[in-house]
Design a protein around this motif. Structure first.
Motif, PDB file in Angstrom:
ATOM      1  N   GLY A 175      -2.417  -3.699  -0.313  1.00  0.00           N
ATOM      2  CA  GLY A 175      -1.424  -3.800  -1.374  1.00  0.00           C
ATOM      3  C   GLY A 175      -0.275  -2.835  -1.222  1.00  0.00           C
ATOM      4  O   GLY A 175       0.375  -2.481  -2.215  1.00  0.00           O
ATOM      5  N   LEU A 176       0.016  -2.394   0.009  1.00  0.00           N
ATOM      6  CA  LEU A 176       1.076  -1.417   0.251  1.00  0.00           C
ATOM      7  C   LEU A 176       2.343  -2.043   0.811  1.00  0.00           C
ATOM      8  O   LEU A 176       3.222  -1.323   1.294  1.00  0.00           O
ATOM      9  N   GLY A 191       8.528  -4.673  -5.665  1.00  0.00           N
ATOM     10  CA  GLY A 191       7.659  -3.519  -5.471  1.00  0.00           C
ATOM     11  C   GLY A 191       6.402  -3.903  -4.717  1.00  0.00           C
ATOM     12  O   GLY A 191       6.184  -5.077  -4.379  1.00  0.00           O
ATOM     13  N   ILE A 192       5.559  -2.926  -4.430  1.00  0.00           N
ATOM     14  CA  ILE A 192       4.329  -3.216  -3.700  1.00  0.00           C
ATOM     15  C   ILE A 192       3.434  -4.118  -4.544  1.00  0.00           C
ATOM     16  O   ILE A 192       3.472  -4.094  -5.777  1.00  0.00           O
ATOM     17  N   THR A 193       2.609  -4.900  -3.865  1.00  0.00           N
ATOM     18  CA  THR A 193       1.819  -5.915  -4.555  1.00  0.00           C
ATOM     19  C   THR A 193       0.650  -5.319  -5.343  1.00  0.00           C
ATOM     20  O   THR A 193       0.202  -5.911  -6.318  1.00  0.00           O
ATOM     21  N   ASP A 197      -7.772  -3.331  -2.093  1.00  0.00           N
ATOM     22  CA  ASP A 197      -8.633  -2.214  -2.487  1.00  0.00           C
ATOM     23  C   ASP A 197      -7.794  -1.108  -3.133  1.00  0.00           C
ATOM     24  O   ASP A 197      -7.098  -0.349  -2.448  1.00  0.00           O
ATOM     25  N   GLY A 198      -7.876  -0.990  -4.444  1.00  0.00           N
ATOM     26  CA  GLY A 198      -7.110   0.020  -5.159  1.00  0.00           C
ATOM     27  C   GLY A 198      -7.561   1.436  -4.863  1.00  0.00           C
ATOM     28  O   GLY A 198      -6.763   2.375  -4.904  1.00  0.00           O
ATOM     29  N   TYR A 199      -8.857   1.615  -4.562  1.00  0.00           N
ATOM     30  CA  TYR A 199      -9.380   2.956  -4.279  1.00  0.00           C
ATOM     31  C   TYR A 199      -8.793   3.496  -2.980  1.00  0.00           C
ATOM     32  O   TYR A 199      -8.300   4.632  -2.930  1.00  0.00           O
ATOM     33  N   VAL A 239       5.126   6.154  -0.954  1.00  0.00           N
ATOM     34  CA  VAL A 239       4.461   4.870  -0.738  1.00  0.00           C
ATOM     35  C   VAL A 239       4.795   4.323   0.649  1.00  0.00           C
ATOM     36  O   VAL A 239       3.935   3.735   1.325  1.00  0.00           O
ATOM     37  N   GLY A 240       6.034   4.542   1.102  1.00  0.00           N
ATOM     38  CA  GLY A 240       6.390   4.120   2.449  1.00  0.00           C
ATOM     39  C   GLY A 240       5.575   4.841   3.506  1.00  0.00           C
ATOM     40  O   GLY A 240       5.139   4.243   4.499  1.00  0.00           O
TER      41      GLY A 240
END
Length: 261
Positions: A175-176, A191-193, A197-199, A239-240
């Motif tokens: 999701g990045l 924005g990022i999706t 896996d959020g963790y 985030v990048g």
């Protein structure tokens, strides 16, 4: 198969027959993606991570409650671990100034904090033992912004990195990558999706935050990131960098080599 990839093949309604038909249809698609089967050892390590994450969130909730209650009596300290320690010290010093009921309740919160801290340390010690025994986890830890916790979580969550065709696909799975909303030949990226896996995504962003903080003090560490920080906001750059770290992690796992700057 991920349920989200099977859902579009359900024609109408929600029945066992419709779901079975959709699964049979989806499994025949040549581009369908399948979930890699984890070993029992990997599942056990992931349970360690999930339990630690739960206890860390409970510790945060207890700290927020302790701060809020003591603030009502004018007892306020700085944020961070040092502030929590100072808060408990001030609580002990101000026992006579607090009502008996408040003193008893707040002492219970402090006792719970001490127990959680001990349990978190015990879980982290077990994660460290597995990290040192796993070759993939040790190789991942050579990447800037990835420590033993993140490395072991990635190694346990991705049993077969070759299921991803590229590092970009791996970053998209986390999701990045930007959300695409393109049509009519015009490309629109948002924005990022935040899918996947959020963790793992959170661990990578936290690690990238530490690297960004270091580069802001001394840009010579990573000129690429220093240049990005001049053009973008700190959070966008973070985030990048997390996206780039995920791509590097895929390459390290696929090639079975350590990171080389």
């Amino acid at each position: 198969m991920p349920p989200a990839y099977v859902k579009p093949y359900v024609k109408r309604g929600k029945t066992d027959a419709a779901d079975a038909e959709a699964i049979c249809e989806a499994v025949t698609r040549p581009t369908m993606r399948f979930v890699a089967v984890k070993s029992r050892a990997q599942q056990g390590v992931l349970i360690l991570h999930k339990t630690r994450d739960l206890l860390v969130r409970q510790r945060t909730a207890l700290i927020n409650a302790l701060r809020a209650h003591l603030a009502e009596f004018g007892i306020v300290t700085a944020t961070g671990p040092g502030g929590v320690k100072a808060l408990t010290t001030l609580l002990n010093d101000a026992r006579d100034d607090l009502p008996a009921h408040a003193r008893m309740a707040l002492s219970s919160l402090v006792a719970q904090l001490d127990k959680l801290a001990a349990e978190i340390e015990r879980l982290e010690a077990e994660i460290m033992v597995w990290h040192r025994s796993d070759d993939t986890s040790r190789r991942l830890a050579t990447i800037p912004g990835i420590g033993p916790i993140t490395a072991s979580a990635i190694a346990a969550s991705v049993p077969d990195p070759t299921q991803f065709r590229s590092g970009r696909q791996f970053a998209a799975w986390l999701g990045l990558t930007p959300r695409s909303n393109s049509s009519g030949g015009k490309e629109r990226l948002g924005g990022i999706t935040k899918q996947g896996d959020g963790y793992l995504r959170r661990l990578l962003v936290i690690g990238a935050t530490a690297v960004v903080r270091m580069v802001r003090r001394d840009p010579r560490h990573q000129p690429w990131l220093a240049s990005l920080l001049e053009r973008k906001t700190v959070r966008v750059a973070t985030v990048g960098l997390a996206n780039k770290t995920a791509r590097i992690a895929w390459a390290v796992m696929t090639r079975k080599e350590v990171y080389a700057a």
